[in-house]
Design a protein around this motif. Structure first.
Motif, short mmCIF file in Angstrom:
data_model
loop_
_atom_site.label_atom_id
_atom_site.label_comp_id
_atom_site.label_asym_id
_atom_site.label_seq_id
_atom_site.Cartn_x
_atom_site.Cartn_y
_atom_site.Cartn_z
N LEU A 73 0.84 -1.19 0.00
CA LEU A 73 0.00 0.00 0.00
C LEU A 73 0.88 1.24 0.00
O LEU A 73 1.67 1.44 0.92
N SER A 74 0.75 2.06 -1.02
CA SER A 74 1.49 3.31 -1.10
C SER A 74 0.75 4.38 -0.30
O SER A 74 -0.32 4.83 -0.71
N LEU A 75 1.32 4.77 0.83
CA LEU A 75 0.68 5.79 1.65
C LEU A 75 0.70 7.15 0.94
O LEU A 75 -0.17 7.98 1.18
N ARG A 76 1.66 7.36 0.06
CA ARG A 76 1.70 8.61 -0.70
C ARG A 76 0.50 8.70 -1.65
O ARG A 76 -0.18 9.73 -1.70
N GLU A 77 0.24 7.62 -2.39
CA GLU A 77 -0.89 7.63 -3.31
C GLU A 77 -2.21 7.76 -2.56
O GLU A 77 -3.14 8.46 -3.00
N LEU A 78 -2.30 7.08 -1.41
CA LEU A 78 -3.53 7.18 -0.62
C LEU A 78 -3.74 8.60 -0.11
O LEU A 78 -4.85 9.13 -0.15
N SER A 79 -2.67 9.22 0.35
CA SER A 79 -2.78 10.59 0.87
C SER A 79 -3.18 11.57 -0.23
O SER A 79 -3.93 12.52 0.01
N GLU A 80 -2.69 11.35 -1.44
CA GLU A 80 -3.05 12.23 -2.55
C GLU A 80 -4.54 12.13 -2.87
O GLU A 80 -5.18 13.15 -3.16
N PHE A 81 -5.08 10.92 -2.80
CA PHE A 81 -6.52 10.79 -3.04
C PHE A 81 -7.31 11.46 -1.92
O PHE A 81 -8.28 12.19 -2.18
N LEU A 82 -6.92 11.23 -0.68
CA LEU A 82 -7.64 11.84 0.44
C LEU A 82 -7.59 13.36 0.36
O LEU A 82 -8.55 14.04 0.73
N LEU A 83 -6.48 13.88 -0.12
CA LEU A 83 -6.35 15.33 -0.25
C LEU A 83 -7.35 15.88 -1.26
O LEU A 83 -7.78 17.04 -1.15
N SER A 106 5.73 12.81 3.79
CA SER A 106 6.18 13.22 5.11
C SER A 106 5.09 12.86 6.12
O SER A 106 3.92 13.19 5.91
N LEU A 107 5.48 12.17 7.17
CA LEU A 107 4.52 11.72 8.17
C LEU A 107 4.59 12.61 9.40
O LEU A 107 5.65 13.06 9.79
N PRO A 108 3.43 12.84 10.06
CA PRO A 108 2.11 12.36 9.67
C PRO A 108 1.47 13.25 8.60
O PRO A 108 1.79 14.43 8.49
N PHE A 109 0.56 12.66 7.84
CA PHE A 109 -0.20 13.41 6.85
C PHE A 109 -1.52 13.81 7.47
O PHE A 109 -2.26 12.96 7.98
N MET A 110 -1.81 15.10 7.45
CA MET A 110 -3.01 15.59 8.12
C MET A 110 -4.22 15.51 7.20
O MET A 110 -4.19 15.97 6.06
N VAL A 111 -5.29 14.91 7.71
CA VAL A 111 -6.55 14.81 6.98
C VAL A 111 -7.59 15.62 7.75
O VAL A 111 -8.03 15.20 8.83
#
Length: 296
Positions: A73-83, A106-111
């Motif tokens: 699971l790419s956390l970068r790709e997931l964060s881009e979608f959530l953004l 960069s962690l943590p990613f704020m949602v």
């Protein structure tokens, strides 16, 4: 282009697709659809591609299919979608026997704006789980469901993992929680649970605890001076495993110690509900100390 004016929920599952196909735009045909009423999406074993949306609920299930290599699971790709989701109110992340990649993020990613979140990690290696625990910060969340189930570790490691560091990583990022559901499922050879790290949750009102092996809590003590939140309700869930092994004695002692600490702090006056949930025919008996605290 497809125009689907009344579609409210989208479910996309690529359970048996090779990893290289999961990022093929041809598979993600929904990015070309018009879905003005869409409010909820659920994805399995793939990260959604960015598309115009006003969804309020996002759910992701990642698990290794039988006879296939682990998924990463790419956390970068997931964060881009959530953004790209500006209206999210709830999110559900459930990861089973999977790897995680933190490259390029960069962690943590704020949602922001998410009010209810669920993070469940099952059968993953402990070394991989810790980065995931500090990956996402749901800044506005007031309700969190957190699950660590049968985490894997090197059997030669005599220290054997305590779940407290994983829980602490998550809770440190969410100090404004009002409600916490915690589900802990242990391998039988797992280490004892040391302490429930909830002292940082000053606004916590509701706590629900579920555990397969309450005997792992036998040495979980509240240290002198350890301040516990002034709970309004506490729910203890006893699994069928615990019922078979008579572990309620450990759980009820923990409840007694918790309520005694509330009493010492002068916070027992606001406590309104104690719920014991069981399966089967077992009827746990509360200890005398719990009754004494309730009568105080």
């Amino acid at each position: 282009h497809q125009h689907l004016p009344t579609l409210r929920h989208l479910d996309v599952g690529l359970s048996f697709a090779p990893p290289e196909d999961c990022s093929n735009p041809r598979i993600h045909s929904y990015i070309h659809w018009s879905m003005p009423s869409l409010t909820s999406v659920h994805f399995r074993n793939c990260i959604p591609m960015i598309f115009p949306n006003r969804i309020t609920h996002f759910s992701l299930l990642y698990h290794r299919p039988v006879f296939m290599d682990k998924l990463s699971l790419s956390l970068r790709e997931l964060s881009e979608f959530l953004l790209s989701c500006g209206f999210l109110k709830s999110i559900d992340l459930r990861l089973t026997d999977s790897d995680f990649s933190t490259d390029g993020i960069s962690l943590p990613f704020m949602v922001p704006n998410v009010e209810r979140a669920c993070v469940s990690v099952r059968a993953c290696w402990t070394d991989e789980t810790l980065p995931l625990c500090r990956a996402f910060q749901f800044r506005d969340a007031t309700h969190l469901r957190l699950g660590f189930e049968y985490l894997k570790y090197n059997i030669e490691d005599t220290s054997k993992p305590d779940y407290e560091p994983f829980i602490s990583q998550v809770l440190t990022l969410h100090p404004s929680l009002k409600s916490l559901d915690l589900n802990l499922e242990y391998n039988r050879i797992g280490a004892p649970f040391k302490i429930l790290p909830i002292a940082l949750l000053h606004h916590l009102e509701e706590l629900s605890l579920e555990c397969t092996h309450w005997d792992a809590w036998e040495k979980s003590k509240l240290p002198f001076g350890y301040h516990v939140p002034a709970l309004v309700s506490l729910e203890m869930k006893l699994s069928h495993v615990g019922q078979w092994t008579g572990q309620w004695d450990v759980a009820t002692k923990w409840v007694e110690g918790f309520m005694s600490r509330l009493k010492e702090q002068g916070d027992l006056w606001g406590f309104a509900s104690l719920t014991i949930s069981t399966t089967g025919e077992t009827r746990p008996v509360l200890s005398r100390g719990i009754y004494e605290n309730l009568d105080a």
